[in-house]
Design a protein around this motif. Structure first.
Motif: not given
Length: 450
Positions: A1-4, A97-107, A229-233
């Protein structure tokens, strides 16, 4: 999981906040700095809750390419920093690692989208807009479209790590969006057009997008987001082709959900509820105009009572304007459309507008190509109103209407030259023909024939 903590670091060090800020500023520049249909009196984006949501979705036509390009620019970060091999050697899974980048952009993008809607919503609330929740799915799908576009840009740039990828993706998205959204105005709209998150012009204050359209679009956009996200990861060669599967499945599930043929794309909302004064009714969206319309409306009904089978009510239509089809008509109703310039007038001028065509709507659609036919119909409509009121309206001063003025000046004496009873019969015949959109209205008035 991606931490805050990791998300906060990504928000500070990535372009996520910048992407959201640019989106918000460009959108506000469109809405406040440019004159467009979103500033028109009857369709302005701050008039009702649904109008704000629909116009924000319309602007995605221009803004989604920016989001895709911004996502692609973020996707090149590891290549620009030369840290790709180093990160690949760490034990931390690539998807984390991808989730952190994608999550920040989504937020950042979702926050910008909701803030933009909030700017419009505050003005709607201050103006007394009719509150309902029909706009919520439209806003939710719009925010989801930004996430899908941003993640697709991230994944595409990770797959094709070139400085040309961001501008190429942005241009390709723009070129693809215009023809697809343009299909919304075709007489028969293909289902694939409804997959576009950008919407056609918001031509009504009392309509929301159908729930089935929003559901189908949401399914499709979730598939696109998963593909991005699949392409990113992806770290293995086989993973990139496999990442395309969610978008394909999303389209396959979404298309059967979308309307086809005569199924409604837009549905009326609470703002369409009628508010009446005697025999004159408007929608709740225009309740403030009821005192202006009530008197002229009653006068129009009184004058139309001279004709056989007269209408019994003046009502604002809750039908969404169709591009290819004439407005709805009813022998018992005189419809008023506040998007038309004359319908925003008062007193005698408004009465004359309601009496045009002996109380019937125009028979030409919004995209009528028969200029001569439209000209003859408008001349006949003005003459019918003039006969009911006792005199034809003064010529329109605008030079654009010179041909119309000349046609009315030529035909009016021909109508007045016949006996009064025959004049009334011709106006009644015009009304009957206009209700069925059958015949040449001007010929009916001048020659007594269709």
């Amino acid at each position: 999981m991606v931490s805050g903590r990791i998300l906060r670091i990504e928000l500070r060090r990535s372009i996520a906040v910048w992407a959201g800020t640019v989106f918000l500023l460009v959108a506000l520049a469109f809405l406040f700095g440019l004159t467009g249909p979103w500033t028109a009196y009857g369709e302005r984006w701050t008039a009702q809750w649904s109008a704000a949501a629909l116009w924000e979705r319309h602007l995605l036509l221009f803004l989604l390419p920016l989001v895709v390009g911004a996502g692609a620019l973020q996707g090149l970060r590891d290549r620009r920093a030369g840290t790709g091999e180093l990160l690949a050697a760490t034990p931390r899974p690539a998807w984390q690692r991808s989730a952190a980048t994608a999550g920040a952009l989504a937020i950042a993008l979702v926050a910008a989208y909701l803030l933009l809607y909030g700017v419009g919503a505050v003005q709607v609330a201050a103006g007394g807009g009719v509150f309902h929740l029909g706009w919520a799915p439209v806003v939710a799908v719009g925010a989801l479209s930004l996430v899908a576009a941003g993640w697709l840009g991230l994944g595409a740039a990770r797959t094709l790590p070139s400085v040309l990828t961001p501008p190429a993706l942005a241009i390709a998205t723009l070129l693809a969006m215009f023809p697809v959204v343009g299909l919304w105005q075709e007489e028969v709209v293909p289902k694939v057009a409804y997959l576009a998150p950008a919407l056609d012009n918001a031509r009504s204050l009392v309509h929301d997008l159908s729930g089935w359209v929003s559901l189908g679009q949401a399914v499709w956009l979730l598939g696109v987001a998963a593909t991005g996200f699949g392409l990113l990861a992806a770290t293995r060669p086989w993973a990139r082709p496999a990442a395309l599967l969610p978008a394909v499945l999303g389209a396959a599930v979404a298309l059967p959900l979308l309307p086809s043929g005569s199924e409604p794309v837009y549905v009326v909302n609470a703002a369409a509820e009628p508010v009446c004064s005697g025999r004159v009714c408007v929608t709740r969206a225009h309740e403030d105009l009821l005192p202006v319309v009530a008197g002229p409306g009653e006068e129009a009904l009184r004058l139309l009572a001279r004709l056989p089978g007269p209408p019994r009510q003046v009502r604002e239509s809750a039908e969404r304007d169709a591009v290819h089809h004439p407005p709805a008509r009813d022998a018992g109703i005189v419809y008023v459309d506040f998007d038309v310039r004359d319908a925003r007038s008062t007193g005698e001028k408004l009465t004359r507008h309601l009496l045009a065509g002996a109380g019937t709507p125009s028979c030409h659609s919004l995209r009528g190509d028969d200029f001569d036919g439209r000209l003859r119909e408008e001349a006949a409509r003005r003459m019918a109103a003039g006969w009911l009121m006792g005199d034809v309206a003064a010529p329109t001063a605008d030079p654009v209407f010179q041909e119309l003025n000349a046609l009315v000046e030529q035909a009016w004496p021909e109508l007045r030259a016949v006996p009064e009873r025959e004049q009334g019969a011709r106006v009644a015949a015009l009304r009957e023909a206009a209700l069925s959109c059958d015949g040449d209205l001007l010929a009916i008035l001048t020659d007594g024939r269709r």
